[in-house]
Scaffold this motif. Structure first.
Motif, PDB file in Angstrom:
ATOM      1  N   LEU A 377       0.853  -1.187   0.000  1.00 41.79           N
ATOM      2  CA  LEU A 377       0.000   0.000   0.000  1.00 41.79           C
ATOM      3  C   LEU A 377       0.887   1.233   0.000  1.00 41.79           C
ATOM      4  CD1 LEU A 377      -2.829  -0.727   2.611  1.00 41.79           C
ATOM      5  CD2 LEU A 377      -3.189  -0.092   0.228  1.00 41.79           C
ATOM      6  N   GLN A 378       0.551   2.206  -0.851  1.00 42.55           N
ATOM      7  CA  GLN A 378       1.277   3.469  -0.822  1.00 42.55           C
ATOM      8  C   GLN A 378       0.403   4.567  -1.405  1.00 42.55           C
ATOM      9  OE1 GLN A 378       4.518   3.969  -3.690  1.00 42.55           O
ATOM     10  NE2 GLN A 378       3.926   2.038  -4.658  1.00 42.55           N
ATOM     11  N   TYR A 379       0.718   5.796  -1.029  1.00 44.40           N
ATOM     12  CA  TYR A 379       0.056   6.952  -1.622  1.00 44.40           C
ATOM     13  C   TYR A 379       0.950   7.537  -2.697  1.00 44.40           C
ATOM     14  CZ  TYR A 379      -3.995   7.223   1.413  1.00 44.40           C
ATOM     15  OH  TYR A 379      -5.196   6.966   2.038  1.00 44.40           O
ATOM     16  N   ARG A 380       0.359   7.783  -3.864  1.00 39.66           N
ATOM     17  CA  ARG A 380       1.004   8.569  -4.913  1.00 39.66           C
ATOM     18  C   ARG A 380       0.220   9.863  -5.007  1.00 39.66           C
ATOM     19  NH1 ARG A 380       1.291   3.655  -9.321  1.00 39.66           N
ATOM     20  NH2 ARG A 380       2.736   2.322  -8.161  1.00 39.66           N
ATOM     21  N   ASP A 381       0.802  10.919  -4.490  1.00 33.45           N
ATOM     22  CA  ASP A 381       0.064  12.165  -4.254  1.00 33.45           C
ATOM     23  C   ASP A 381      -1.092  11.827  -3.310  1.00 33.45           C
ATOM     24  OD1 ASP A 381       1.789  13.670  -5.839  1.00 33.45           O
ATOM     25  OD2 ASP A 381       0.725  13.088  -7.660  1.00 33.45           O
ATOM     26  N   THR A 382      -2.335  12.034  -3.738  1.00 30.11           N
ATOM     27  CA  THR A 382      -3.455  11.711  -2.845  1.00 30.11           C
ATOM     28  C   THR A 382      -4.163  10.428  -3.244  1.00 30.11           C
ATOM     29  OG1 THR A 382      -5.003  13.054  -4.143  1.00 30.11           O
ATOM     30  CG2 THR A 382      -3.838  14.153  -2.329  1.00 30.11           C
ATOM     31  N   SER A 383      -3.676   9.725  -4.254  1.00 30.51           N
ATOM     32  CA  SER A 383      -4.288   8.461  -4.678  1.00 30.51           C
ATOM     33  C   SER A 383      -3.658   7.297  -3.931  1.00 30.51           C
ATOM     34  CB  SER A 383      -4.122   8.258  -6.181  1.00 30.51           C
ATOM     35  OG  SER A 383      -4.905   9.173  -6.912  1.00 30.51           O
ATOM     36  N   LEU A 384      -4.517   6.443  -3.376  1.00 35.37           N
ATOM     37  CA  LEU A 384      -4.054   5.237  -2.704  1.00 35.37           C
ATOM     38  C   LEU A 384      -3.867   4.134  -3.742  1.00 35.37           C
ATOM     39  CD1 LEU A 384      -3.455   3.753  -0.002  1.00 35.37           C
ATOM     40  CD2 LEU A 384      -5.871   3.078  -0.002  1.00 35.37           C
ATOM     41  N   VAL A 385      -2.680   3.510  -3.739  1.00 34.24           N
ATOM     42  CA  VAL A 385      -2.376   2.452  -4.702  1.00 34.24           C
ATOM     43  C   VAL A 385      -2.162   1.149  -3.932  1.00 34.24           C
ATOM     44  CG1 VAL A 385      -0.846   1.671  -6.538  1.00 34.24           C
ATOM     45  CG2 VAL A 385      -1.307   4.123  -6.247  1.00 34.24           C
ATOM     46  N   LEU A 386      -3.005   0.164  -4.240  1.00 31.79           N
ATOM     47  CA  LEU A 386      -2.905  -1.164  -3.644  1.00 31.79           C
ATOM     48  C   LEU A 386      -2.387  -2.131  -4.697  1.00 31.79           C
ATOM     49  CD1 LEU A 386      -3.561  -3.428  -1.549  1.00 31.79           C
ATOM     50  CD2 LEU A 386      -5.881  -3.453  -2.524  1.00 31.79           C
ATOM     51  N   SER A 387      -1.317  -2.862  -4.363  1.00 30.93           N
ATOM     52  CA  SER A 387      -0.783  -3.897  -5.253  1.00 30.93           C
ATOM     53  C   SER A 387      -0.999  -5.258  -4.608  1.00 30.93           C
ATOM     54  CB  SER A 387       0.708  -3.677  -5.514  1.00 30.93           C
ATOM     55  OG  SER A 387       0.929  -2.463  -6.190  1.00 30.93           O
ATOM     56  N   LEU A 388      -1.730  -6.125  -5.282  1.00 33.10           N
ATOM     57  CA  LEU A 388      -1.944  -7.498  -4.827  1.00 33.10           C
ATOM     58  C   LEU A 388      -1.079  -8.420  -5.676  1.00 33.10           C
ATOM     59  CD1 LEU A 388      -5.826  -7.521  -4.371  1.00 33.10           C
ATOM     60  CD2 LEU A 388      -4.086  -7.363  -2.590  1.00 33.10           C
ATOM     61  N   ARG A 389      -0.150  -9.112  -5.046  1.00 36.83           N
ATOM     62  CA  ARG A 389       0.799  -9.944  -5.785  1.00 36.83           C
ATOM     63  C   ARG A 389       0.138 -11.198  -6.321  1.00 36.83           C
ATOM     64  NH1 ARG A 389       6.201 -11.127  -2.757  1.00 36.83           N
ATOM     65  NH2 ARG A 389       6.618 -12.005  -4.819  1.00 36.83           N
ATOM     66  N   HIS A 390       0.575 -11.609  -7.512  1.00 36.69           N
ATOM     67  CA  HIS A 390       0.109 -12.840  -8.129  1.00 36.69           C
ATOM     68  C   HIS A 390       0.932 -14.022  -7.618  1.00 36.69           C
ATOM     69  CE1 HIS A 390      -1.347 -10.345 -11.838  1.00 36.69           C
ATOM     70  NE2 HIS A 390      -2.097 -10.149 -10.766  1.00 36.69           N
ATOM     71  N   PRO A 391       0.418 -15.250  -7.773  1.00 38.96           N
ATOM     72  CA  PRO A 391       1.230 -16.424  -7.422  1.00 38.96           C
ATOM     73  C   PRO A 391       2.473 -16.490  -8.301  1.00 38.96           C
ATOM     74  CG  PRO A 391      -1.077 -17.014  -7.758  1.00 38.96           C
ATOM     75  CD  PRO A 391      -0.928 -15.606  -8.222  1.00 38.96           C
ATOM     76  N   PRO A 392       3.557 -17.061  -7.794  1.00 42.01           N
ATOM     77  CA  PRO A 392       4.754 -17.227  -8.637  1.00 42.01           C
ATOM     78  C   PRO A 392       4.488 -18.235  -9.742  1.00 42.01           C
ATOM     79  CG  PRO A 392       5.015 -18.411  -6.577  1.00 42.01           C
ATOM     80  CD  PRO A 392       3.748 -17.623  -6.446  1.00 42.01           C
ATOM     81  N   THR A 393       5.168 -18.056 -10.844  1.00 43.26           N
ATOM     82  CA  THR A 393       5.088 -19.011 -11.951  1.00 43.26           C
ATOM     83  C   THR A 393       6.129 -20.095 -11.724  1.00 43.26           C
ATOM     84  OG1 THR A 393       4.350 -17.280 -13.457  1.00 43.26           O
ATOM     85  CG2 THR A 393       5.216 -19.294 -14.434  1.00 43.26           C
TER      86      THR A 393
END
Length: 583
Positions: A377-393
């Motif tokens: 989770l991080q803020y870029r300016d005022t937008s919250l950005v959520l990254s959900l990781r995929h399973p490894p290949t």
């Protein structure tokens, strides 16, 4: 870092380093010299050649096959002397049991440092504020706060909770304490007031004394609440104003919130979490941070799905992981959401939202698989950005079942962080590294890419280790330690492996590896624990910490030092990792 007691061999003083180098030598590595404790017993950890007898205070003690020992002895208040003998060698030591209960005065006096609050406290109007003091029994105590007088009543019986570590000693029960001179009382402040200094009054046998509290009291103005911004990379939010209070979801850098209470250096933010003031900065003349939220968009990256929540101001957030769900809560936020773009995704089936309170919006991701692989989770300016990781290949080549899988291995301690010492003085930091290197080799044979937090004896902070996990983004992260028991534990009989997890994404891995160590190696099980540890807290990957035995237990230490057992341990762990990925 545990120091070692001085050794008296045949009447002469010998340094621990020289003593360890000598064969056929009696050694005691714990407790350290002039040890003080408030427990009612202590164990003595050491070793001697396996032939012959070791006596402590003329009592023959049990030893392991290699000659190690860890018997416990009761402690009286004050000085306790122990004499350890093996043949013509003798070690003498002193352990002092201190009384941690306050000494109640019989005259007109407060117990030193007993007045609370000890730090400055600010609360909203109508919130309760409590005061306490310890003084002579049968006295009358009051607190004057401006024009208000608060009566303090005797509270002889106190129910205190054991420390979290008491669970390891099977002593996790509330403790009833009798403190004859304990007094407490509470009140509320109805209106906004400036800082006030509580004045404690003690009356006994017609005489009165007063004492000013070191902490001041303030009632905040609802119309002028201060606003702060989180400046730490990940602000540590807690359920209360101390490091003993439980952690909440970390607050991303940039979060803004109103302050609704203060206690010493701690601030309570408007959504309920507490944060240390050093992790924030004050925003002058700012209005209470509130935001609407409208459309939400996602995009699929090679290794993760990224979801962007456009906001007017960075708001506090909370995360909850469930079975096939990932729930993100935005505080101080009102939904105006009519449009969400989420294309067919290999990881997410759909996204739902709900306004669960007037100023709280909840977004629930329904996932296609049970296992989650980490998030950021991080803020870029005022937008919250959520990254959900995929399973490894994973390449399913038969001889290399972990091909394409990155694994981070973390050997606990290192450098000046020695860890505990076993009966011979051998250190946990060295044992951790030996086992981790053996596992590294086993995982590489199975095709894994292995990142080592350390491969030699060096200092490495917990923060640096956490950053390694975040920066390398491994499929899993494993940390290895060996435990040491507390003073009042039964070191002679407490042994076994244990595993620790914090996020649900790591739970299945912790259980599987624990079961493999117990079932395939025949080790005793000390249990599986949800635990708030620095190396289980990284949420960017499933992170598990394994305690592979007790340095304080003679039998566990013998297994830990056996070279063939070390190799078997590494093989079983590697096979467990393969099994988990296959699932």
């Amino acid at each position: 870092m545990r120091s070692l007691i001085g050794l008296i061999i045949l009447g002469s003083l010998t340094t621990p380093t020289l003593a360890w180098a000598q064969e056929n030598t009696l050694k005691v590595v714990y407790p350290p010299a002039n040890h003080e404790t408030n427990t009612d017993k202590i164990f003595l950890l050491g070793t001697a050649p396996p032939t012959g007898k070791v006596l402590i205070n003329n009592q023959v003690i049990n030893r392991s096959k290699s000659g190690h020992f860890a018997p416990s002895f009761p402690l009286q208040l004050g000085e306790n002397l122990f004499t350890v003998r093996y043949q013509n060698q003798e070690i003498q030591m002193q352990v002092t049991r201190v009384n941690n209960q306050p000494e109640i005065p019989q005259g007109l006096a407060f117990v030193a440092d007993s007045l609370t609050p000890k730090v400055d406290i600010a609360r909203l109007p109508g919130e309760e504020i409590c005061f306490s003091a310890i003084a002579a029994p049968n006295a009358n105590l009051n607190v004057k706060l401006g024009q208000q007088t608060v009566k303090l009543s005797p509270q002889k019986q106190q129910i205190s909770l054991p420390s979290n570590s008491a669970i390891y000693l099977d002593r996790n029960q509330p403790i009833t304490q009798i403190i004859p001179g304990k007094y407490q009382g509470c009140t509320t402040l109805a209106t906004t007031r400036n800082w006030q200094q509580p004045e404690f009054q003690l009356t006994l046998n017609g005489e009165t004394i007063t004492q000013i509290s070191s902490g001041k009291i303030q009632s905040l103005s609802l119309a002028k609440l201060p606003v702060v911004e989180v400046i730490a990379e990940a602000g540590v939010a807690r359920t209360g104003p101390s490091t003993t209070d439980s952690r909440l979801t970390p607050l991303p850098q940039g979060v803004r919130a109103s302050v609704t209470a203060k206690e010493g250096d701690w601030l309570r933010l408007d959504y309920g979490g507490w944060i240390h003031s050093q992790e924030t900065r004050m925003i002058p003349q700012a209005i209470p941070p509130r935001s609407n939220i409208r459309s939400i968009i996602s995009r699929e990256l090679p290794a993760a799905t990224e979801i962007v929540f456009p906001l007017q101001v960075p708001v506090p957030v909370s995360v909850e992981q469930g079975d096939k769900t990932f729930t993100l809560t935005l505080h101080n936020t009102i939904a105006q959401t009519d449009t969400i773009r989420l294309d067919d995704n290999p990881f997410i089936s759909r996204l739902d939202w709900q306004q669960i309170a007037p100023d709280t919006v909840q977004y629930t991701f329904h996932l296609k698989k049970d296992q989650q692989w980490g998030y950021n989770l991080q803020y870029r300016d005022t937008s919250l950005v959520l990254s959900l990781r995929h399973p490894p290949t994973i390449s399913r080549r038969q001889r290399q079942p972990l091909s394409g899988v990155k694994i981070l291995l973390n050997a606990g301690h290192g450098g000046e962080e020695l860890g505990a010492a076993g009966p011979t003085g051998y250190l946990a930091k060295d044992l951790n590294l030996v086992v981790t290197k053996l596992l590294r080799d086993e995982l590489r044979r199975r095709g894994a890419t292995v990142v080592m937090a350390r491969e030699d004896d060096r200092d490495l902070s917990l923060m640096a280790r956490q950053k390694m996990i975040d920066q390398n983004e491994p499929a899993i992260a494993l940390t290895f330690h060996y435990r040491f028991l507390a003073d009042n534990g039964d070191a002679e009989n407490t042994k076994g492996v244990s595993s620790y997890w914090y996020y649900p994404q790591a739970h299945g891995l912790a259980v599987l590896l624990q079961n493999r160590l117990v079932e395939n190696l025949g080790r005793s099980s000390f249990g599986v624990y949800w635990n708030n540890l620095a190396l289980t807290r990284p949420h960017s990957a499933p992170s598990v910490l394994l305690e592979l035995g007790f340095m304080s237990n003679p039998d566990d230490f013998e297994l830990a030092m056996d070279v063939e057992e070390q190799r078997r341990l590494a093989r079983v762990l590697a096979e467990g990792v393969v099994e988990w990925f296959n699932k």
